[in-house]
Scaffold this motif. Structure first.
Motif, short mmCIF file in Angstrom:
data_model
loop_
_atom_site.label_atom_id
_atom_site.label_comp_id
_atom_site.label_asym_id
_atom_site.label_seq_id
_atom_site.Cartn_x
_atom_site.Cartn_y
_atom_site.Cartn_z
N ALA A 24 4.89 -5.28 -15.33
CA ALA A 24 5.40 -4.47 -16.30
C ALA A 24 6.00 -4.98 -17.30
O ALA A 24 6.18 -4.20 -18.56
CB ALA A 24 6.30 -3.50 -15.57
N GLY A 25 6.29 -6.15 -17.47
CA GLY A 25 7.15 -6.93 -18.37
C GLY A 25 6.05 -7.24 -19.63
O GLY A 25 4.96 -7.34 -19.43
N LEU A 68 11.36 5.08 -10.86
CA LEU A 68 10.91 3.52 -11.06
C LEU A 68 9.63 3.57 -10.26
O LEU A 68 9.50 2.91 -9.27
CB LEU A 68 11.73 2.48 -11.11
CG LEU A 68 11.21 1.04 -11.68
CD1 LEU A 68 11.37 0.98 -13.21
CD2 LEU A 68 12.57 -0.07 -11.13
N PRO A 69 8.22 4.02 -10.91
CA PRO A 69 7.21 3.89 -10.23
C PRO A 69 6.75 2.56 -9.78
O PRO A 69 6.71 1.64 -10.80
CB PRO A 69 6.11 4.88 -10.77
CG PRO A 69 6.89 4.78 -12.40
CD PRO A 69 8.33 4.49 -12.24
N ASN A 70 5.85 2.36 -8.75
CA ASN A 70 5.29 1.36 -8.38
C ASN A 70 3.80 1.51 -9.21
O ASN A 70 3.03 2.28 -8.89
CB ASN A 70 4.96 0.83 -6.87
CG ASN A 70 4.15 -0.13 -6.61
OD1 ASN A 70 3.76 -1.03 -7.35
ND2 ASN A 70 3.75 -0.25 -5.33
N ARG A 101 7.70 -6.34 -5.07
CA ARG A 101 8.67 -5.87 -5.94
C ARG A 101 8.74 -6.89 -7.49
O ARG A 101 8.42 -6.38 -8.52
CB ARG A 101 10.05 -6.05 -5.28
CG ARG A 101 11.00 -5.31 -6.31
CD ARG A 101 12.54 -5.09 -5.59
NE ARG A 101 12.40 -4.25 -4.40
CZ ARG A 101 12.66 -2.91 -4.36
NH1 ARG A 101 13.24 -2.43 -5.54
NH2 ARG A 101 12.71 -2.26 -3.43
N LEU A 102 8.56 -7.96 -7.07
CA LEU A 102 8.38 -9.23 -8.26
C LEU A 102 7.16 -8.97 -9.03
O LEU A 102 7.16 -9.06 -10.00
CB LEU A 102 8.63 -10.48 -7.71
CG LEU A 102 8.27 -11.72 -8.72
CD1 LEU A 102 9.68 -11.75 -9.67
CD2 LEU A 102 8.31 -12.95 -7.93
N ASP A 103 5.86 -8.70 -8.23
CA ASP A 103 4.69 -8.61 -8.83
C ASP A 103 4.79 -7.33 -9.88
O ASP A 103 4.29 -7.84 -10.81
CB ASP A 103 3.74 -8.42 -7.77
CG ASP A 103 3.18 -9.71 -7.22
OD1 ASP A 103 3.36 -10.87 -8.13
OD2 ASP A 103 2.42 -9.58 -6.09
N ASP A 104 5.45 -6.49 -9.30
CA ASP A 104 5.07 -4.95 -10.21
C ASP A 104 6.20 -5.28 -11.41
O ASP A 104 5.78 -4.88 -12.33
CB ASP A 104 5.76 -4.09 -9.44
CG ASP A 104 5.60 -2.65 -10.13
OD1 ASP A 104 4.11 -2.27 -10.19
OD2 ASP A 104 6.31 -1.88 -10.52
N MET A 159 0.69 -1.19 0.00
CA MET A 159 0.07 0.06 0.01
C MET A 159 0.76 1.23 0.18
O MET A 159 0.45 2.53 -0.57
CB MET A 159 -0.92 -0.20 1.25
CG MET A 159 -1.87 -1.14 1.33
SD MET A 159 -2.84 -1.26 2.71
CE MET A 159 -4.04 0.10 2.52
N ALA A 160 2.09 1.12 0.56
CA ALA A 160 2.78 2.42 0.64
C ALA A 160 3.74 2.70 -0.07
O ALA A 160 4.32 3.78 -0.56
CB ALA A 160 3.62 2.22 2.07
N THR A 161 4.32 1.58 -0.87
CA THR A 161 5.73 1.73 -1.83
C THR A 161 5.14 2.90 -3.08
O THR A 161 4.36 2.35 -3.83
CB THR A 161 5.84 0.37 -2.33
OG1 THR A 161 6.32 -0.31 -1.28
CG2 THR A 161 7.13 0.62 -3.41
N ALA A 162 5.70 3.89 -3.28
CA ALA A 162 5.67 4.73 -4.54
C ALA A 162 6.53 4.38 -5.59
O ALA A 162 6.11 4.23 -6.79
CB ALA A 162 5.85 6.10 -4.08
N THR A 163 7.70 4.10 -5.29
CA THR A 163 8.87 4.03 -6.30
C THR A 163 9.55 2.70 -5.66
O THR A 163 9.75 2.50 -4.40
CB THR A 163 9.77 5.04 -6.64
OG1 THR A 163 10.13 5.57 -5.45
CG2 THR A 163 8.87 6.11 -7.01
N TRP A 164 10.31 2.02 -6.77
CA TRP A 164 11.33 1.07 -6.53
C TRP A 164 12.62 1.20 -6.53
O TRP A 164 13.50 0.34 -5.99
CB TRP A 164 10.84 -0.09 -7.43
CG TRP A 164 9.80 -0.83 -7.41
CD1 TRP A 164 8.65 -0.53 -8.34
CD2 TRP A 164 8.90 -1.16 -6.29
NE1 TRP A 164 7.45 -1.08 -7.88
CE2 TRP A 164 7.61 -1.73 -6.74
CE3 TRP A 164 9.34 -1.70 -5.17
CZ2 TRP A 164 6.76 -2.50 -5.92
CZ3 TRP A 164 8.34 -2.50 -4.26
CH2 TRP A 164 7.16 -2.84 -4.77
#
Length: 681
Positions: A274-275, A153-155, A267-270, A142-147
């Motif tokens: 994106a791929g 690199l936006p989430n 991180r893996l999901d995003d 819920m909190a992560t905006a960028t990686w």
């Protein structure tokens, strides 16, 4: 694995994905209401809740499939008009608040590997309960905006909640999805009202869109910002070796991550969402997986069995379900801080032998393995301790204004150590070289994914791999800075040669021990800080540069470039709070803040009276600003200042490179990504 067996496996996986996509959304209703299209999940009072049954394809479980498994309630679950409810029980806080287990319930749904839009409706609101998907950490989702550290690199896949309805997109590799509802505090009952899983097809690559190589790893792969200089990861520099007209690269790596934590924080999901079909994910984890916190809920460590299971059951099937390919990279060996005379470098993975495990998994699962671990040990022994130690984070006073989580590096390494896990750009480039050389080796063995990546390398890189001569790729690596004492400031020298601020002689040598010419130094300083002319420098004469003259030039450049103190000199460069953000590295956290300004006051310098009176005020101000440090008595890996300024000493070209690099970083925006060759403003 044979090519035929690999093709059969790919065909079966493709068929499974297509069957999943052909299926409609799965809906489950836990309430007393009639909801057409949804599977009702209810049971009589006094009877046990329906356990997960593979034949039926759904049901409640007593423990989630997280690492380690999290116990949840199964006995005592009740079915009422509002839904399936877990009774309030005392939380298990024995592992600390961050890792506490508030129990609740978990409902498992059997699904083929693939991506799913997940919609969950709970019996209570988000103030009282939280939803997790297959062991993921909801607070991070819920909190992560960028990686990445630079915020580039936006989430695009954050978990959202509206009222009592939670939404998330998850790529499952395990053949099922767990929906977990957990009370936020003791005394709260929480449960499920409805679940909906909608398959999401793999994304085809649009015509004209370049294939992407995603890099996913820890701090040794991460892309760093200038405020962390000179630290670098190989994922930050490897893009320079590929043809940008054939391949684009995105680096999802972050310090402190492991196979467990990169999965748990989404991180893996995003990355996978994106791929596109045909993209490649190159993964290197192992350093943080060595942590001995494998029993903690949000720990990073893994046993060898857990490590293998994450790759075999989670990462690879999830990647393949998106039509993407994987490349596994063995983690490079850590460098010991002080190698004894006559000792050879050996693989640091002696307890949890993850590199050897990756080699076996690659052969078993038909996945290419870039053996950076073995190649790194070979390189260390070839380069020698002087060169290798100079390229890891062996920071001394005056080397950089950057910082670690414990504060400024300006007075040396705040942890009072030579950090052999993290490294400077000079070593990052060598790792990148080793990675692409391994890809070409695998391509020669007709490994298809490696062959595709090798074909996207720049022609001069392929030529360098074939010949062993990398001068055309890395012209900044002068032959007299790669070994022995000449390599001491190799990182700074390479960067200044890259930037064109300094040059080499007719034989390509930098001559690190030769005297620095004063006019050359002034011109380099002006170029690095984007000063348009040399008027600020007072037209310094040619001839050997001495330290008090260097201090005067540094101060004049500082005054011309900065109208206020740069962030590196302010409280910004103090203690960075340890934390659970998606861009924090817990490996760099410490207990005390390290300051930027010199540890030793001017009055305590033994030879300040030897400064030329005409320059004394300027030298003193430059010293107070930290632009020049007392070099006599400093040491690598120590928070230690010298006590003699040596104002009349001639400055070597290597020492001049050290000062120029410091000023270059000082003039760069702290949060800009440190992967380009920008000069000045």
């Amino acid at each position: 694995m044979s090519r035929g067996r690999r093709a059969a496996l790919a065909a079966l996986l493709f068929l499974g994905v297509q069957l999943a996509l052909a299926a409609p959304a799965q809906q489950f209703n836990f309430t007393a209401e009639d909801r057409p299209g949804a599977v009702p999940v209810r049971w009589p009072a006094g009877e046990p809740a329906p356990r997960f049954d593979a034949a039926r394809g759904h049901g409640f479980v007593a423990a989630t499939a997280a690492w380690p498994p999290r116990p949840v309630l199964l006995d005592g679950l009740r079915s009422d008009a509002a839904g399936a409810v877990a009774p309030a029980v005392a939380a298990d806080t024995s592992a600390g608040a961050e890792h506490a287990n508030h129990f609740g319930l978990a409902f498992r749904i059997q699904v083929p590997p693939g991506a799913y839009a997940v919609r969950v409706r709970t019996t209570v609101g988000p103030a009282d309960a939280t939803v997790s998907v297959s062991g993921l950490q909801a607070s991070r989702l819920m909190a992560t905006a960028t990686w990445d550290a630079a915020g580039l690199l936006p989430n695009r896949n954050r978990m959202t909640v509206q009222g009592r309805e939670w939404h998330y997109r998850h790529v499952s590799g395990r053949g099922f999805i767990d929906i977990e509802v957990e009370p936020r505090r003791p005394g709260v009952e929480a449960g499920l009202e409805a679940i909906e899983l909608t398959p999401l097809p793999p994304e085809p690559r649009a015509p004209g869109r370049l294939p992407t190589l995603f890099t996913l790893g820890d701090s040794t792969v991460k892309s760093y910002t200038f405020d962390e200089a000179p630290m670098s990861g190989w994922g930050q520099v490897v893009a320079r070796l590929f043809d940008p007209a054939r391949l684009r690269l995105l680096n999802y790596s972050m310090g402190g991550r492991s196979y467990r934590s990169a999965y748990a924080e989404g991180r893996l999901d995003d990355l996978l969402l994106a791929g596109r079909e045909g993209d490649v994910v190159m993964i290197q984890f192992g350093h943080n997986d060595e942590s001995t916190d494998e029993a903690r809920r949000w720990g990073r460590g893994a046993t060898e069995a857990m490590y293998a299971a994450l790759i075999r059951e989670v990462y690879l099937p999830a990647i393949r379900s998106r039509g993407m390919a994987a490349v596994l990279v063995t983690p490079m060996s850590r460098v010991p801080g002080a190698l004894k005379a006559g000792e050879a470098y050996v693989d640091s993975f002696q307890t949890r032998r993850f590199p050897a495990l990756l080699r076996r998994l690659g052969a078993e699962l038909g996945v290419p393995v870039v053996d950076l671990n073995a190649r790194s040990v070979e390189y260390y022994n070839q380069a020698g301790p002087a060169a290798v130690t100079a390229m890891v984070m062996s920071i001394e006073a005056g080397e950089t204004p950057g910082k670690t989580n414990t504060g400024s590096y300006a007075n040396g390494h705040p942890a009072d150590k030579i950090d052999g896990t993290h490294f400077k750009e000079a070593l990052a480039k060598q790792y990148a070289r080793l990675v692409v050389t391994e890809l070409v080796r695998l391509a020669a063995q007709r490994e298809p994914t490696a062959a595709d990546l090798a074909a996207a390398l720049k022609p001069e890189v392929r030529a360098a791999i074939a010949s062993g001569d990398w001068a055309a790729v890395y012209p900044e690596i002068a032959p007299d800075i790669v070994a022995g004492e000449g390599a001491y400031y190799r990182n700074q020298i390479e960067k200044l040669l890259q930037l064109g601020a300094l040059g080499v002689d007719a034989q390509g040598r930098f001559q690190p021990e030769a005297a620095m010419d004063a006019s050359e130094f002034a011109a380099a300083l002006a170029r690095l800080l984007g000063l348009r002319d040399l008027a600020w420098a007072g037209a310094p004469p040619g001839g050997a540069l001495v330290r008090e003259q260097m201090a005067q030039l540094l101060l004049r450049a500082y005054r011309a470039r900065f109208h206020a103190r740069p962030a590196y000199m302010t409280d910004y460069n103090a203690l960075r709070p340890a934390g659970g953000s998606a861009t924090s590295d817990p490996n760099l956290d410490g207990a005390a803040s390290a300051r930027y300004d010199p540890l030793l006051p001017w009055e305590r310098l033994q030879d300040s009276a030897a400064v030329n009176p005409a320059r004394a005020a300027a030298v003193r101000e430059a010293y107070a600003l930290g632009l020049i440090r007392a070099e006599a008595g400093i040491a690598r890996g120590r928070m230690l200042n010298g006590d003699r300024l040596e104002p009349q000493a001639v400055v070597s070209r290597a020492k001049a490179a050290k000062a120029l690099y410091f000023m270059w970083v000082l003039g760069r925006p702290p949060k800009a990504e440190n992967d380009g060759l920008e000069l000045g403003r």
